[in-house]
Design an enzyme around this catalytic site. Structure first.
Site, short mmCIF file in Angstrom:
data_model
loop_
_atom_site.label_atom_id
_atom_site.label_comp_id
_atom_site.label_asym_id
_atom_site.label_seq_id
_atom_site.Cartn_x
_atom_site.Cartn_y
_atom_site.Cartn_z
N GLU A 317 -0.60 6.75 9.27
CA GLU A 317 0.56 5.85 9.31
C GLU A 317 1.60 6.31 8.30
O GLU A 317 1.31 6.40 7.10
CB GLU A 317 0.14 4.42 8.97
CG GLU A 317 -0.72 3.73 9.99
CD GLU A 317 -1.03 2.28 9.62
OE1 GLU A 317 -1.17 1.47 10.54
OE2 GLU A 317 -1.11 1.97 8.41
N CYS A 318 2.79 6.58 8.75
CA CYS A 318 3.95 6.92 7.92
C CYS A 318 3.63 8.11 7.00
O CYS A 318 3.69 9.25 7.44
CB CYS A 318 4.42 5.70 7.14
SG CYS A 318 6.11 5.86 6.51
N GLY A 319 3.26 7.88 5.75
CA GLY A 319 2.87 8.99 4.89
C GLY A 319 1.71 9.77 5.48
O GLY A 319 1.60 10.99 5.30
N THR A 418 1.74 8.03 13.39
CA THR A 418 2.83 7.12 13.71
C THR A 418 3.59 6.74 12.45
O THR A 418 3.02 6.72 11.36
CB THR A 418 2.29 5.85 14.40
OG1 THR A 418 3.32 4.88 14.52
CG2 THR A 418 1.14 5.25 13.63
#
Length: 438
Positions: A317-319, A418
């Site tokens: 997720e993200c990072g 994502t």
């Protein structure tokens, strides 16, 4: 569990400092305090935990739904919950502080900046109370905490100006010791820049802890109780979670859900820990851009890339998405090699690229959703991903920016990356656990 909500008149009014001071005051008065945060933030809750000694609960209607929000509240551990709001009291279309207070049926204590006002502070509070009725919000603004207020004449002027049915719960004195350093994405984390206990205790002396506790009320109950909401039975799976300064954005409820249903191990890519023996890996968000060179040198990401190519499911997720990509280029132009799982190269910017509540529709079955299902989450990032033309996306964006404006969820091998953070009440992590079970 009784509680109340701290709502601000605007962003930047000092809600976090007020929350920490109030938590300190209540704890010193003998109350077992459970902190919580309205909205999807990870950083403010880290400061809550540093002061209260308990993980902060995330309360967001968009991410969790009304019943999920109430369940997450009820899972708290304490006899009094202090909920820090997000932005101004009425700001936000997906899950404002006022919406959270209404869903929980908790009173609101308004944090008002009093550094240059007395009667105007009372007028502001009165306006916020009356506005609730004007827009049909069923919330009670019970009183105020005056932020950056001096004692003596200043405090008396505010007290005397308040209507009889608006309580004065105390003030937070102006102090350079009550300032939390910030950077991109918000304040520094609580483990890095926790406010000094002495400064909080000094501020806590000006707070009427018993009056605040008396104002708190029991929260609305969920239709489905927390213990009945869990999926039946554990899954025979082990999840490895990256946990260090680069991977520090995770909701306590996510860890709880993993522990309830599976075996859980942690590892540190920054420290160069080997990838544990597991059935799936979760890479939460955080600050990989601050540790890019360390991550490249440590070797864990390279090993993770090899394991993913052999079929180990990895969810980022993200990072986590950033580190699953081929490379990460910092604002200073320094390029570091990442895991190479996803066909993308990530670049950091000095201004945020996306900030919103998000809804995604799955175009194919993936680690967190079945084909045709939708999940809700939140995105906030300062990077963009340059994706190969033949890359595969698992989601179309119904709301939000995602990776390219129309899609999110890069997928390769058995892995998914994502930009969106999701809460376990969305069902996404249950799907992940069931997907990786042998």
């Amino acid at each position: 569990m009784r509680g109340f909500v701290l709502g601000g008149v605007s962003s930047g009014v000092g809600k976090t400092v007020a929350t920490l001071s109030i938590v300190r005051a209540l704890a010193d008065a003998g109350y077992a305090v459970q902190p919580a945060k309205a909205g999807p933030d990870f950083i403010d809750p880290s400061h809550h935990e540093a002061t209260a000694g308990r993980p902060s609960r995330t309360l967001d209607l968009w991410l969790e739904g009304e019943d999920g929000l109430r369940r997450n509240y009820q899972r708290g551990d304490g006899d009094l919950c202090v909920v820090e709001g997000v932005m101004g009291l009425y700001d936000g279309d997906g899950s404002s502080t006022a919406m959270v207070a209404e869903a929980l049926d908790l009173p609101v204590v308004l944090v008002v900046d009093a550094k240059a006002g007395m009667e105007s502070v009372a007028a502001t509070a009165l306006g916020f109370r009356e506005y609730a009725a004007a827009i049909g919000r069923d919330i009670e603004v019970a009183g105020i905490v005056a932020q950056r207020a001096h004692g003596g004449r200043h405090e008396r002027g505010i007290r005397d100006a308040l209507p009889d049915d608006l309580e004065f719960f105390g003030r937070i004195p102006p102090s350079s010791d009550l300032e939390i350093p910030d950077r991109h994405l918000g304040l520094e984390m609580g483990a890095e820049a926790a406010l000094p206990t002495d400064a909080l205790r000094e501020a806590a002396e000006t707070i009427d802890a018993d009056r605040l506790a008396a104002t708190a009320s029991d929260a609305a109950e969920p239709e489905v109780r927390p213990e009945a909401a869990e999926r039946a039975g554990p899954v025979d799976a082990t999840v490895a979670i990256a946990s260090d300064a680069a991977f520090c954005f995770r909701y306590p409820a996510t860890i709880e859900r993993f522990r309830e249903r599976a075996a859980l191990v942690t590892f540190s890519p920054v420290a160069g820990d080997p990838v544990p023996d597991c059935d799936g890996v979760y890479l939460p968000g955080g600050y990989p851009e601050l540790h890019a060179a360390e991550l490249e040198a440590a070797g864990t990401l390279a090993e993770l890339g090899d394991r993913a190519s052999e079929g180990l499911p990895v969810l980022g997720e993200c990072g986590g998405l950033m580190t699953m990509s081929r490379s990460l280029t910092t604002v200073d132009g320094e390029r570091a090699e990442m895991a190479g799982i996803l066909p993308a190269d990530v670049t950091m910017y000095d201004r945020y690229r996306a900030l919103d509540h998000v809804e995604l529709a799955a175009v194919e079955g993936t680690l967190t959703a079945g084909a045709g299902e939708t999940i809700r989450g939140h995105e906030f990032h300062y990077s963009s991903a340059d994706v190969d033309a033949d890359a595969r996306f698992a989601f179309e964006t119904v709301r939000g920016d995602g990776i390219d404006g129309d899609h999110d969820g890069l997928t390769e091998y058995e892995s998914l990356g994502t930009y969106v953070h999701v809460h376990p009440e969305s069902g996404a992590f249950d799907r992940f656990l069931e997907s990786i079970a042998p």
